[in-house]
Each structure stands twice: as structure tokens, then as C-alpha cells.
Design an enzyme around this catalytic site. Structure first.
Site, PDB file in Angstrom:
ATOM      1  CG  ASP A   1     -11.526 -46.701 -16.806  1.00  0.00           C
ATOM      2  OD1 ASP A   1     -12.654 -46.706 -17.330  1.00  0.00           O
ATOM      3  OD2 ASP A   1     -10.979 -47.736 -16.379  1.00  0.00           O
TER       4      ASP A   1
ATOM      5  CG  ASP B   1     -17.011 -48.074 -19.138  1.00  0.00           C
ATOM      6  OD1 ASP B   1     -16.247 -47.420 -18.395  1.00  0.00           O
ATOM      7  OD2 ASP B   1     -16.644 -49.058 -19.788  1.00  0.00           O
TER       8      ASP B   1
END
Ligand SMILES: *[C@@H]1O[C@H](CO)[C@@H](O)[C@H](O)[C@H]1NC(C)=O
Length: 407
Positions: free
Chosen positions: A99, A279
């Protein structure tokens, strides 16, 4: 040595040095990552999760403490990129979500933490809320091994005693900016926790705080086709050169891997230059609602109620133009095939196998709010990306999959 040769050598050296700073050095330190579609829960909605994450990322309450402690983003449970990370000695291997939008590394959601002689509790309570999921537990230090034999000693890791919203994975490998760890230690709200990337640098294993990310488009439900490179980039994973842009100064995009970009569909501008983020934890490409509407009308797509995704006909697909992401002086063209969800995976997201769904969707708020787009991994599967803390910049390059027609 003849003075001429030496002058030439000096000149050439000077030239190559001048040319070099735009490239970080190649690094052999790589970690394979697997893409996983989580299909256990048929009620999971891809779009809802992406939008929930986006809302958390955009949380208007940007006072640093509550932002960091309370609204670090939702992890997408539908599609995840998973790295295997080993902890302890002898080591236990955990499957962690990669992440870029959060920075705490923790284990214990699925496979429980196995303490060994290298495990040391700091006694500090840690918790992170990801919007629809969360974890809380105790911060430990332990030996962490990435890939084959890249070992970090005394890496701070969270050990979950409780977690919600994580099924089929063991935790998170947080490769976001260091500051996102601030506020996560209950009794030390202004302390940051050195990230895995930071410790690799501090311990002299890598010479720059840089992570290169390679994803590839896939039509299978689970496949290991990604790669994280710490300390540099992997030149076998991209074509041409990597172009960098400085991190944006606009909040809240600047809390994450934020950049400025504009977006055109064909020659039509659908989003003027503005700040947003790159992202790995968002699957789709989310655009501010005005840009999303402009894209919908330019493509003629209709909203599919079942999936929440935009849908186009075969005729509209054949007429689809490139969606261009203009970043710095470079344009990254997402081809028509790159704008659609892999058709062989339609049913996994609750869709109909014969339909054509678009991966561009609505961020849920208009532009001008400091985080107006999210280049999620449907973008990152087509472009190599570099997250460079040392030089405060993000880089992109084309890959041999940029123009792939696998979808
Ligand atoms: C990005 O856009 C903002 C707003 O227009 C501007 O202030 C800033 O200078 C731009 N560049 C960077 C690197 O933030």
C-alpha cells in the site's frame, strides 16, 4: 595518459554525470508481488470500496492528528497486490497488501504473529483506522526479510490483536510517506515509525529511499506479475526512460504520493491541471465528478447500475480514444484497451461477461479540493512507477504492457 584522452574522459564523465541524476541506480533488491481478486464475499463492490477509500483520503478534517490517526484510507478488499514478507528467526511468512497510501507495516490479521528470539515488544499500543477496516495491537521490533534474503533488523512492525476488514491477507506493507505513521502510536502521537523503506536506507542496504513498482495487466484471478524494487528501479520492467515530477505541494494530495497532472480524452481536456495522487490501494482511476461527467459524455458510456461502473457498447469501444495523463512535460496515454476492465473478469465484480466496463469512475466530489484524481492500479498496470522520497518526486515510464490488448 595523453592529455587529450584525459580531457575526453573528463568530458564524457561530466556528460554522463550530468545525464545521470534523473535516473536512480538499478537495484537488485526486488520483491515479487501477486495480484489477488478477493471473491469470498460476493457482496463486495469494487466501486464502493474505491470510493470509500477516496473519501477517507480526502477527509476534510485535515488537522494532522485526526487525519493520520482516524482516516488513513480504506484498503480495497476486492483486488489487492500482495507481497510475501518474512518476520522473525526462524521466520514466519505473511501475505501483506502493498500500500502506497499508508505507511504502517503490520501483521496478524490472518496468520497470527509468531514470536521468536528476534521479537521484541516495545510495549506501545498502535492502531490505524482505514475507514472500513482497522487494526490495533502492539508495536514490536523484529527481523524482517523481504524477497530472498534482504534482511532488516529491528524493524518496527505492528502486531494486530484485533483487525477488521482484512480477509485472506495478514496485514499491510506500508510504503507511503513516513509522516503517515504519525499519530498511530497511542501514547506517542507526534512520533513517526520508521518504515521498511526508511530502515533499508538507514541500515545501509539501499542508498536511496526509493521504491519502484511494476504491475502488469492480467486476465487471471490470481497471478504473481508484479514487482517492488527497493532502493532503485528495475530497468527490465520499463521501456524508454523514467520521467520524474516533483511531489505536489497541494493538500491533501501532498500527504500521500501526490502529483499535479491534467487529463485529456483524445484532444478534449476533461481535467485541467490539478493535484491528485498515485495509489496502489485503489483499483480504478477516479476523477473529480466534473471530469468524470466529461469523460462519460465524451465516450457515450452509460452507468451500469449493478456494478456502478460505466459501460460502453462494442461500437463505442471501437471509437474509444486515448485517455491522456499529462504529467510534467510527458503524456502517458492510456489506450482504449487500458480503459476497460478485463472482460474475462467481469463476472468477478458482479458484471455480465459480454459487457464492456470502463475502469474510469467518479471520485465523488468536484475538482478544486486538493485531491482531484487517483491514478489507481488500472493506471499503474500500464506504467512503471517510482516513489522517490530522497528526491521528493514520483516517476513514470512506459512498459511493454502499456499498449497491451489483454483486456
Ligand atoms: C501544483 O499545482 C499547485 C496549484 O496550482 C501549484 O501551487 C504548485 O506549484 C504546482 N506544482 C507543485 C510541484 O506542487
Amino acid at each position: 595518459m595523453f592529455p587529450f584522452v584525459s580531457l575526453l574522459t573528463t568530458l564524457l564523465l561530466a556528460l554522463s554525470i550530468a545525464a545521470l541524476p534523473v535516473e536512480v541506480r538499478d537495484s537488485p533488491i526486488t520483491l515479487p508481488i501477486a495480484r489477488k481478486l478477493n471473491l469470498k464475499d460476493s457482496t463486495i463492490n469494487l466501486l464502493q470500496h474505491d470510493q470509500a477509500r477516496a473519501a477517507a483520503l480526502k477527509d476534510p478534517d485535515t488537522s494532522s492528528l485526526s487525519r493520520r490517526a482516524g482516516s488513513i484510507p480504506v484498503i480495497n478488499e476486492v483486488v489487492s497486490y500482495i507481497a510475501q514478507v518474512s518476520v522473525g528467526s526462524p521466520a514466519t511468512t505473511y501475505n501483506l497488501i502493498v500500500d502506497t497510501g499508508s505507511s504502517n507495516t503490520w501483521v496478524g490479521a490472518g496468520t497470527k504473529y509468531v514470536k521468536t528470539s528476534t521479537s521484541q515488544s516495545t510495549g506501545q499500543a498502535v492502531s490505524v483506522s482505514y475507514g472500513s477496516g482497522s487494526f490495533s495491537g502492539t508495536e514490536y521490533t523484529d527481523t524482517v526479510t523481504l524477497g530472498s534474503g534482504l534482511t532488516i533488523t529491528k524493524q518496527s512492525i505492528g502486531v494486530a490483536s484485533r483487525s477488521t476488514g482484512f480477509s485472506g491477507v495478514d496485514g499491510i506493507l506500508g510504503i507511503g510517506p513516513l509522516d503517515l505513521t504519525e499519530g498511530t502510536l497511542t501514547n506517542a502521537p507526534t512520533t513517526t515509525i520508521p518504515t521498511v523503506t526508511q530502515n533499508l536506507y538507514t541500515q545501509g542496504i539501499i542508498s536511496e529511499v526509493v521504491v519502484g513498482v511494476s504491475f502488469e495487466p492480467t486476465t487471471s484471478q490470481k497471478v504473481t506479475n508484479g514487482e517492488l524494487t527497493f532502493g532503485g528501479t528495475d530497468s527490465t520492467k520499463y521501456t524508454g526512460t523514467i520521467a520524474y515530477v516533483p511531489l505536489t505541494t497541494t493538500t491533501p494530495a501532498s500527504y500521500y504520493w501526490g502529483i499535479n497532472e491534467s487529463i485529456t480524452y483524445g484532444t478534449k481536456t476533461i481535467l485541467s491541471e490539478t493535484a491528485g495522487i498515485v495509489d496502489t490501494g485503489t483499483t480504478l482511476i477516479l476523477l473529480a465528478s466534473n471530469a468524470y461527467s466529461a469523460y462519460q459524455s465524451a465516450t457515450g458510456a452509460t452507468l451500469d447500475r449493478t456494478t456502478g461502473l460505466l459501460r460502453i457498447t462494442t461500437t463505442q469501444y471501437n471509437a474509444l480514444q486515448n485517455l491522456n495523463f499529462n504529467v510534467g512535460s510527458n503524456t502517458y496515454a492510456l489506450t482504449p484497451n487500458g480503459q476497460i476492465w478485463p472482460r474475462s473478469l467481469n463476472t468477478y465484480i458482479g458484471g455480465t461477461s459480454s459487457y464492456i466496463y470502463l475502469v474510469v469512475n467518479n471520485l465523488g466530489s468536484p475538482s478544486g479540493q486538493g485531491l482531484d484524481f487517483i491514478n489507481g492500479y488500472t493506471f499503474l498496470e500500464r506504467f512503471y512507477s517510482v516513489f522517490d522520497t530522497t528526491n521528493s518526486r514520483v516517476g513514470f515510464a512506459t512498459t511493454s504492457y502499456t499498449g497491451a490488448t489483454t483486456n
